[in-house]
Enzyme design. Structure first.
Site, mmCIF file in Angstrom:
data_model
loop_
_atom_site.group_PDB
_atom_site.id
_atom_site.type_symbol
_atom_site.label_atom_id
_atom_site.label_comp_id
_atom_site.label_asym_id
_atom_site.label_seq_id
_atom_site.Cartn_x
_atom_site.Cartn_y
_atom_site.Cartn_z
ATOM 1 N N ASP A 41 0.828 -1.211 0.000
ATOM 2 C CA ASP A 41 0.000 0.000 0.000
ATOM 3 C C ASP A 41 0.867 1.269 0.000
ATOM 4 O O ASP A 41 0.647 2.181 0.807
ATOM 5 C CB ASP A 41 -0.929 0.025 1.220
ATOM 6 C CG ASP A 41 -1.654 -1.283 1.442
ATOM 7 O OD1 ASP A 41 -2.041 -1.917 0.446
ATOM 8 O OD2 ASP A 41 -1.829 -1.677 2.603
ATOM 9 N N GLU A 217 -11.414 -0.638 -3.401
ATOM 10 C CA GLU A 217 -10.680 -0.051 -2.291
ATOM 11 C C GLU A 217 -9.470 0.705 -2.833
ATOM 12 O O GLU A 217 -9.211 0.742 -4.036
ATOM 13 C CB GLU A 217 -10.251 -1.129 -1.293
ATOM 14 C CG GLU A 217 -9.220 -2.113 -1.836
ATOM 15 C CD GLU A 217 -8.836 -3.190 -0.827
ATOM 16 O OE1 GLU A 217 -9.578 -3.382 0.157
ATOM 17 O OE2 GLU A 217 -7.793 -3.847 -1.040
#
Length: 474
Positions: A41, A217
């Protein structure tokens, strides 16, 4: 609605996010992948102080880490600082996920998701604030949880400014919609407080969004060419993980879900040829000279995972250039192989055309939307140092080589003849020393050049010949 982006921040965002037209060339950049092991991420921001700031998810899910360097590649060896650790009880006590760092109104903010020690899946978004010039120093103050109308599983908050309004986008489950997470958008009244009723702008309904889990997401926004592009990740966090794209006109009402159009297929996905699997949860930054957009993401170097993918620590941070199609839309290409990143070779004298392969014949074509067909890694020559070879991006192990003076992309057979045919001397551009030309290793005086949209190695003598044999690295 309160508008609070400072002039300085708007100037910075304008510099970073408002590009010139898609036809304008941007200089080539080269990085070496992977950048940082066991960091998922990833989020990188280039600040006005000349530093890149990096943060990402650590596989222990227990802390927030940060690095800074004056170059993107420099982040690989930069010292890493733990700037915050999870609580030992209660909120913010588990699953510390997906931190992002943003500079707003002369202060640093980190958005991240966390669960509770007594319920690790009660994941919600939280915000930290730091008033120091250097966010690796000073005190990070907990501003608390971002209050959302739905008190449900929610994560991956990001923020961006559009037309003077700062927005928050995030992923959240709505039991009324079903399992999984959707994407939401709301204006902010301050960096940790939304204003008004959120808009649900995307729901995972397509087949590639629902493999393993129903997931939208990791939103990340880049604004170019009169449009707002929101990349997002979909499906389970294994080899099925991929990136989709939402697009809205810059003049539209972003809070109206109908303003957003979803890509029919993922724009970035696993690639077995390059051994890259599950690319996703990206962010965008810019090159050191500010002229190229850079895609930052994580993936794995293997497809098969034992057990829950969330327990596999080997997602790693990677970089590659983001390109732009002639119609002004982004072209993500494919996740390139580990090692040096590739270039495109734009014709010096037919400036809308690139060297590419088509059925393995080398050509010069415009509008090459299958980006990897027009990308080559410039590597040490197959005959040895002092020379170069041009390796295909989507067919690693295949090289640009001449046969009967015609250029093809072919797999190396290990022979001396192939090595010689696929090796060149990199020269200053024959028509412009700032560009490049490539002279044949085994036929001195013959250069890679285009003729009638096909590629050859031919001698050069006239100004036209020299221009035909000159290329701009992008």
């Amino acid at each position: 609605m309160r508008r609070f982006a400072s002039i300085a921040v708007l100037v910075m965002l304008t510099t970073m996010l408002v590009g010139t037209g898609p036809a304008q060339a941007s200089p080539g950049v080269q990085y070496t992948n992977s950048l940082i092991a066991q960091r998922a991420d990833p989020h990188i921001v280039k600040h006005t102080d000349g530093f890149y700031y990096f943060t990402a998810t650590a596989p222990e899910y227990d802390r927030i880490v940060m690095r800074r360097a004056t170059t993107l590649q420099g982040l690989a060896s930069a010292a890493e600082t733990v700037i915050w650790r999870r609580h030992t009880s209660g909120e913010m006590g588990a699953h510390i996920w997906a931190p992002e760092i943003h500079y707003i109104n002369s202060r640093w903010y980190i958005y991240f998701a966390a669960g509770r020690t007594d319920d690790v899946w009660a994941i919600r978004p939280y915000v930290l604030e730091n008033t120091s010039a250097n966010p690796l120093t000073g005190t990070w103050t907990e501003k608390g949880r971002i209050a959302l109308p739905l008190n449900t599983f929610s994560l991956d908050a990001t923020t961006f400014v559009h037309n003077g309004t700062r927005y928050l986008s995030w992923a959240q489950n709505d039991p009324a919609v079903g399992s999984g997470t959707n994407l939401y958008l709301a204006p902010l009244s301050n960096p940790w407080t939304i204003s008004g009723t959120p808009a649900r702008i995307s729901v995972p309904t397509l087949s590639w969004e629902t493999i393993g889990h129903r997931v939208n997401e990791g939103p990340a926004v880049i604004q170019r060419n009169g449009r707002v592009f929101m990349a997002y990740s979909a499906s389970a966090t294994d080899a099925n993980y991929c990136i989709g794209l939402l697009t809205a006109s810059a003049t539209s009402n972003l809070m109206n879900p109908s303003s957003w159009t979803k890509s029919a297929q993922p724009v970035f996905a696993s690639n077995a040829n390059t051994s890259q699997y599950g690319p996703g949860h990206n962010s965008f930054t810019v090159s050191e000279d500010g002229q190229s957009d850079i895609l930052v993401y994580h993936d794995r170097s293997y497809r098969d995972i034992s057990g829950d993918p969330l327990n596999d620590p080997n997602r790693r941070t990677r970089l590659q250039k983001l390109y732009w199609n002639a119609d002004g839309t982004p072209n993500f290409g494919i996740p390139v192989a580990d090692g040096v990143t590739p270039y495109r070779l734009r014709s010096y004298n037919v400036t809308d055309r690139f060297i590419r392969h088509w059925n393995f014949r080398a050509r010069l074509d415009p509008n090459v939307t299958v980006l990897a067909d027009s990308q080559f890694r410039i590597v040490t020559g197959l005959t040895g140092s002092g020379t170069v070879s041009l390796e295909s991006t989507n067919y690693p192990g295949y090289f640009l080589r001449h046969r009967n003076y015609e250029l093809y992309v072919e797999r190396s057979d290990g022979s001396t003849l192939f090595r010689n045919d696929a090796t060149f001397y990199r020269r200053a551009g024959l028509a412009d020393s700032a560009a490049v030309s490539f002279e044949s290793y085994n036929f001195a005086g013959r250069y890679i050049r285009h003729s009638n949209s096909l590629m050859y190695v031919q001698p050069v003598s006239t100004a036209t010949d020299r221009a035909d044999a000159t290329y701009i690295l992008e």
